[in-house]
Design a protein around this motif. Structure first.
Motif, PDB file in Angstrom:
ATOM      1  N   GLU A   1       0.748  -1.284  -0.074  1.00 33.45           N
ATOM      2  CA  GLU A   1      -0.097   0.020  -0.009  1.00 33.45           C
ATOM      3  C   GLU A   1       0.923   1.119  -0.210  1.00 33.45           C
ATOM      4  OE1 GLU A   1      -3.309   2.335   2.878  1.00 33.45           O
ATOM      5  OE2 GLU A   1      -2.769   0.195   3.311  1.00 33.45           O
ATOM      6  N   SER A   2       1.802   1.271   0.640  1.00 26.96           N
ATOM      7  CA  SER A   2       2.992   2.252   0.869  1.00 26.96           C
ATOM      8  C   SER A   2       3.541   2.680  -0.457  1.00 26.96           C
ATOM      9  CB  SER A   2       3.875   2.285   1.829  1.00 26.96           C
ATOM     10  OG  SER A   2       3.323   1.964   3.202  1.00 26.96           O
ATOM     11  N   PHE A   3       3.921   1.570  -1.284  1.00 22.21           N
ATOM     12  CA  PHE A   3       4.578   1.743  -2.602  1.00 22.21           C
ATOM     13  C   PHE A   3       3.515   2.222  -3.653  1.00 22.21           C
ATOM     14  CE2 PHE A   3       8.129  -0.253  -0.958  1.00 22.21           C
ATOM     15  CZ  PHE A   3       9.228   0.166  -1.572  1.00 22.21           C
ATOM     16  N   ALA A   4       2.431   1.801  -3.507  1.00 23.03           N
ATOM     17  CA  ALA A   4       1.230   2.174  -4.280  1.00 23.03           C
ATOM     18  C   ALA A   4       1.113   3.779  -3.908  1.00 23.03           C
ATOM     19  CB  ALA A   4      -0.022   1.610  -4.049  1.00 23.03           C
ATOM     20  N   LYS A   5       0.965   4.170  -2.905  1.00 24.74           N
ATOM     21  CA  LYS A   5       0.946   5.605  -2.341  1.00 24.74           C
ATOM     22  C   LYS A   5       1.969   6.368  -3.111  1.00 24.74           C
ATOM     23  CE  LYS A   5      -1.770   5.154   1.716  1.00 24.74           C
ATOM     24  NZ  LYS A   5      -1.889   5.324   3.327  1.00 24.74           N
ATOM     25  N   ALA A   6       3.240   5.806  -2.710  1.00 26.64           N
ATOM     26  CA  ALA A   6       4.520   6.617  -3.469  1.00 26.64           C
ATOM     27  C   ALA A   6       4.174   6.701  -4.856  1.00 26.64           C
ATOM     28  CB  ALA A   6       5.704   5.864  -2.897  1.00 26.64           C
ATOM     29  N   TYR A   7       3.763   5.457  -5.437  1.00 25.94           N
ATOM     30  CA  TYR A   7       3.831   5.598  -7.047  1.00 25.94           C
ATOM     31  C   TYR A   7       2.889   6.679  -7.640  1.00 25.94           C
ATOM     32  CZ  TYR A   7       3.454   4.048 -11.885  1.00 25.94           C
ATOM     33  OH  TYR A   7       3.236   4.170 -13.071  1.00 25.94           O
ATOM     34  N   ARG A   8       1.787   6.874  -7.022  1.00 26.30           N
ATOM     35  CA  ARG A   8       0.739   7.717  -7.368  1.00 26.30           C
ATOM     36  C   ARG A   8       1.266   9.254  -6.822  1.00 26.30           C
ATOM     37  NH1 ARG A   8      -2.823   3.970  -4.623  1.00 26.30           N
ATOM     38  NH2 ARG A   8      -2.677   5.026  -2.895  1.00 26.30           N
ATOM     39  N   ALA A   9       2.077   9.505  -5.976  1.00 24.07           N
ATOM     40  CA  ALA A   9       2.809  10.771  -5.602  1.00 24.07           C
ATOM     41  C   ALA A   9       3.804  10.854  -6.174  1.00 24.07           C
ATOM     42  CB  ALA A   9       2.614  10.706  -4.119  1.00 24.07           C
ATOM     43  N   ARG A  10       4.540   9.970  -6.958  1.00 21.29           N
ATOM     44  CA  ARG A  10       5.755  10.154  -7.467  1.00 21.29           C
ATOM     45  C   ARG A  10       6.231  11.500  -8.289  1.00 21.29           C
ATOM     46  NH1 ARG A  10       3.116   7.270 -11.034  1.00 21.29           N
ATOM     47  NH2 ARG A  10       3.576   7.472 -13.344  1.00 21.29           N
ATOM     48  N   ALA A  11       5.269  11.925  -8.999  1.00 26.34           N
ATOM     49  CA  ALA A  11       5.465  13.097  -9.560  1.00 26.34           C
ATOM     50  C   ALA A  11       5.589  14.432  -8.835  1.00 26.34           C
ATOM     51  CB  ALA A  11       4.200  13.285 -10.931  1.00 26.34           C
ATOM     52  N   ARG A  12       5.097  14.297  -7.475  1.00 32.76           N
ATOM     53  CA  ARG A  12       5.359  15.287  -6.702  1.00 32.76           C
ATOM     54  C   ARG A  12       6.354  15.125  -5.699  1.00 32.76           C
ATOM     55  NH1 ARG A  12      -0.239  13.773  -5.903  1.00 32.76           N
ATOM     56  NH2 ARG A  12       0.333  12.900  -3.922  1.00 32.76           N
ATOM     57  N   TYR A  13       7.455  14.252  -5.807  1.00 34.68           N
ATOM     58  CA  TYR A  13       8.356  14.086  -4.843  1.00 34.68           C
ATOM     59  C   TYR A  13       9.412  15.397  -5.255  1.00 34.68           C
ATOM     60  CZ  TYR A  13      13.259  12.654  -3.748  1.00 34.68           C
ATOM     61  OH  TYR A  13      14.460  12.626  -3.196  1.00 34.68           O
ATOM     62  N   LYS A  14       9.938  15.888  -4.070  1.00 33.33           N
ATOM     63  CA  LYS A  14      10.882  16.856  -4.174  1.00 33.33           C
ATOM     64  C   LYS A  14      11.945  16.580  -3.494  1.00 33.33           C
ATOM     65  CE  LYS A  14       7.923  20.029  -5.527  1.00 33.33           C
ATOM     66  NZ  LYS A  14       7.246  19.512  -6.951  1.00 33.33           N
ATOM     67  N   PRO A  15      13.072  16.639  -4.115  1.00 32.62           N
ATOM     68  CA  PRO A  15      14.421  16.046  -3.587  1.00 32.62           C
ATOM     69  C   PRO A  15      15.099  16.716  -2.310  1.00 32.62           C
ATOM     70  CG  PRO A  15      14.967  17.101  -5.877  1.00 32.62           C
ATOM     71  CD  PRO A  15      13.323  17.453  -5.465  1.00 32.62           C
ATOM     72  N   THR A  16      14.369  17.146  -1.555  1.00 32.46           N
ATOM     73  CA  THR A  16      14.750  17.779  -0.276  1.00 32.46           C
ATOM     74  C   THR A  16      15.342  16.533   0.580  1.00 32.46           C
ATOM     75  OG1 THR A  16      12.612  17.240   0.841  1.00 32.46           O
ATOM     76  CG2 THR A  16      13.064  19.462  -0.293  1.00 32.46           C
ATOM     77  N   ALA A  17      15.016  15.258   0.577  1.00 32.84           N
ATOM     78  CA  ALA A  17      15.756  14.253   0.961  1.00 32.84           C
ATOM     79  C   ALA A  17      15.804  13.003   0.126  1.00 32.84           C
ATOM     80  CB  ALA A  17      14.729  13.818   2.404  1.00 32.84           C
ATOM     81  N   PRO A  18      16.457  11.919   0.230  1.00 30.28           N
ATOM     82  CA  PRO A  18      16.803  10.750  -0.524  1.00 30.28           C
ATOM     83  C   PRO A  18      15.419  10.269  -0.716  1.00 30.28           C
ATOM     84  CG  PRO A  18      18.411  10.867   1.248  1.00 30.28           C
ATOM     85  CD  PRO A  18      17.468  11.747   1.631  1.00 30.28           C
ATOM     86  N   PRO A  19      15.092   9.480  -1.871  1.00 30.09           N
ATOM     87  CA  PRO A  19      13.940   8.970  -2.035  1.00 30.09           C
ATOM     88  C   PRO A  19      13.626   7.657  -1.199  1.00 30.09           C
ATOM     89  CG  PRO A  19      15.466   9.112  -4.145  1.00 30.09           C
ATOM     90  CD  PRO A  19      15.979   9.619  -2.841  1.00 30.09           C
ATOM     91  N   GLY A  20      14.735   7.138  -0.799  1.00 27.30           N
ATOM     92  CA  GLY A  20      14.388   6.047   0.569  1.00 27.30           C
ATOM     93  C   GLY A  20      13.952   6.698   1.824  1.00 27.30           C
ATOM     94  N   ALA A  21      14.422   7.981   2.039  1.00 29.63           N
ATOM     95  CA  ALA A  21      13.649   8.616   3.389  1.00 29.63           C
ATOM     96  C   ALA A  21      12.191   8.973   2.896  1.00 29.63           C
ATOM     97  CB  ALA A  21      14.331   9.795   3.662  1.00 29.63           C
TER      98      ALA A  21
END
Length: 183
Positions: free
Chosen positions: A49-69
């Motif tokens: 479920e977490s990865f599904a949420k992340a996938y849906r939000a992937r375009a909104r990722y801002k590189p303020t922290a590493p993707p793993g964080a």
């Protein structure tokens, strides 16, 4: 020496390299979730479920922290939300599985406690609790149903949980002295 070189986590962009990010981070995220929920099967579901949420939000990722964080933050929040729902589910009887003429259910203390705690909420707060905990709608689904922003749903849920916890704590405290005096 014998292992192929893995791309650095900081080099992975969730918007363009999500499959590789999933492959590299799945085990770490799963271990984190497993440590929080203490159940392997639930951890697997929550990690997915977490990865599904992340996938849906992937375009909104801002590189303020590493993707793993970023993935861990999503997973931890999802796991905590799951635990809250599970805890509340023990307090809230599932009416959907009870027949209206079930007399034992009608007399149950849990039902009365639940209804009293729900009654302490305004109709707006009660609606969000019922939609989420009784019908398992997501925050976004509730927002669409009620025609309000998703953030408003989140704040209503937080406020409702606070009110219900306070009500239950006050109820438990008022019942404890009566029990100890009657012994």
């Amino acid at each position: 020496m014998g292992q192929p070189e893995r791309p650095q986590e900081t080099d992975l962009d969730p918007a363009t390299q999500f499959p590789l990010l999933y492959q590299n981070e799945y085990a770490n995220v799963y271990r984190t979730v497993r440590a929080i929920v203490l159940d392997a099967h639930e951890a697997e579901d929550i990690t997915q479920e977490s990865f599904a949420k992340a996938y849906r939000a992937r375009a909104r990722y801002k590189p303020t922290a590493p993707p793993g964080a970023w993935l861990h933050r999503i997973a931890v929040n999802t796991a905590i939300s799951h635990l809250r729902r599970r805890r509340l589910a023990r307090l809230l009887p599932m009416r959907l599985y009870q027949t209206p003429d079930d007399r034992d259910y009608q007399r149950s203390e849990a039902r009365g406690l639940c209804e009293a705690a729900l009654a302490a909420l305004s109709p707006h707060l009660r609606a969000t609790v019922v939609l989420h905990y009784f019908h398992d709608y997501s925050r976004d689904e509730i927002a669409k149903i009620l025609g309000i922003p998703s953030g408003t749903v989140a704040s209503r849920m937080a406020k409702a949980m606070s009110i219900m916890r306070r009500w239950m704590d006050e109820n438990d405290q008022s019942a404890s002295p009566a029990r100890s005096h009657s012994s």
